[in-house]
Design a protein around this motif. Structure first.
Motif, PDB file in Angstrom:
ATOM      1  N   GLY A  52       0.820  -1.196   0.000  1.00 33.87           N
ATOM      2  CA  GLY A  52       0.000   0.000   0.000  1.00 33.87           C
ATOM      3  C   GLY A  52       0.857   1.251   0.000  1.00 33.87           C
ATOM      4  N   ARG A 167      -9.734   5.486   7.696  1.00 34.87           N
ATOM      5  CA  ARG A 167      -8.940   6.038   6.603  1.00 34.87           C
ATOM      6  C   ARG A 167      -9.044   7.558   6.604  1.00 34.87           C
ATOM      7  N   CYS A 188      -8.372  -0.926   4.897  1.00 31.23           N
ATOM      8  CA  CYS A 188      -7.663  -2.015   5.564  1.00 31.23           C
ATOM      9  C   CYS A 188      -8.501  -2.511   6.739  1.00 31.23           C
ATOM     10  N   TRP A 215      -4.041  -8.976   8.443  1.00 27.52           N
ATOM     11  CA  TRP A 215      -4.310  -7.729   7.734  1.00 27.52           C
ATOM     12  C   TRP A 215      -4.788  -8.011   6.315  1.00 27.52           C
ATOM     13  N   VAL A 217      -6.500  -5.664   2.850  1.00 32.76           N
ATOM     14  CA  VAL A 217      -7.087  -4.489   2.219  1.00 32.76           C
ATOM     15  C   VAL A 217      -8.102  -4.985   1.187  1.00 32.76           C
ATOM     16  N   PRO A 234      -0.380  -3.082   7.957  1.00 40.34           N
ATOM     17  CA  PRO A 234      -1.296  -2.115   7.370  1.00 40.34           C
ATOM     18  C   PRO A 234      -0.582  -1.172   6.419  1.00 40.34           C
TER      19      PRO A 234
END
Length: 273
Positions: A52, A167, A188, A215, A217, A234
């Motif tokens: 990410g 977020r 996430c 984790w 996403v 993350p």
């Protein structure tokens, strides 16, 4: 063996890997169905040595600040592995292994290994990051682009995360955990017992994405595809949740996709977070 494509097969399932294009899975065909969005940027690519966005394209290792290419302004995104040519170490009928050496713009020497194992109803992927010297923070994971529609059937996503990372406006987690919210998502989620997400194309195919990592996403804001991305930390984790790769403790992650078809698997799950 051509470095342009490595093909694995099991029953009527065929997997195509392109080591020269970031060692991504360019195609996964289950019978007559292509599961992945096609195109040079799509398929399923490895995210390594970070996943990410990394805030501002910088991270700290101890007191040393390092800069990364800002390729998703103002952030650096998805690592260097997807833009690197990998070396084929082993390619058999249903298994293959690849490596690449970490190099500039990543500031630490090391090696990344990615392995694939295909059966007629599953694909297992493993990735490892090791250092050749100093310890450094790193992440690893996968970014598949699954077709939103297969054979006229639109996908449904089902999972039960324990939390969602809030977020911020900068697209990075704020550090606050919130109750999972309905989609659409580019978010996430935390699954402490391991990633477990089911994609169902009703009456066509059910595919389960699992991993021991907590984790994931989930991205479903695009018309053509949806993404379910197991990763070792993350977004911005190099800064907020650094996991050190040391000479005696490499980073290792695995994920398995398991599918079933109506003729052999029965009903699929539906629903959302």
């Amino acid at each position: 063996m051509s470095e342009e494509e490595v093909r694995l097969a099991a029953g009527d399932v065929e997997l195509t890997i392109t080591p020269g294009n970031g060692c991504r899975v360019a195609s996964l065909r289950v019978g007559d169905d292509e599961l992945l969005r096609q195109g040079e940027r799509y398929g399923s690519f490895p995210m390594v040595p970070w996943c990410g966005r990394t805030a501002g394209g910088t991270f700290l290792n101890g007191a040393t600040r390092h800069r990364l290419p800002v390729d998703a302004p103002p952030h650096a995104i998805h690592g260097t592995g997807r833009g690197t040519a990998w070396r084929t170490v082993r390619a058999e009928k249903a298994e293959a292994a690849f490596t690449y050496d970490l190099a500039d713009p990543w500031p630490y020497p090391g090696r990344v290994t990615q392995e694939f194992e295909l059966t007629d109803d599953s694909l297992t992927m493993r990735m490892g990051v090791e250092t050749y010297g100093d310890s450094f923070p790193a992440q690893a994971g996968w970014h598949p682009w699954f077709q939103r529609v297969i054979g006229g059937s639109a996908v449904e996503i089902a999972f039960t995360p324990e939390w969602q990372e809030e977020r911020g406006d900068d697209h990075l987690p704020t550090g606050r955990r919130i109750e999972p919210r309905p989609g659409p998502w580019d978010d996430c989620f935390g699954m402490p017992d391991g990633v477990d997400v089911t994609l169902t194309w009703p009456e066509r195919l059910e595919l389960k994405v699992t991993s021991r990592t907590p984790w994931v996403v989930v991205y479903d804001e695009q018309e053509a595809a949806v993404c379910v991305e197991p990763q070792s930390g993350p977004p911005n984790g190099l800064n907020t949740a650094p996991r050190l790769v040391t000479p005696i403790d490499p980073l290792e992650i695995a994920s398995t996709w398991t599918w079933r078809r109506p003729a052999t698997g029965g009903e699929g799950r539906t629903g959302g977070a």
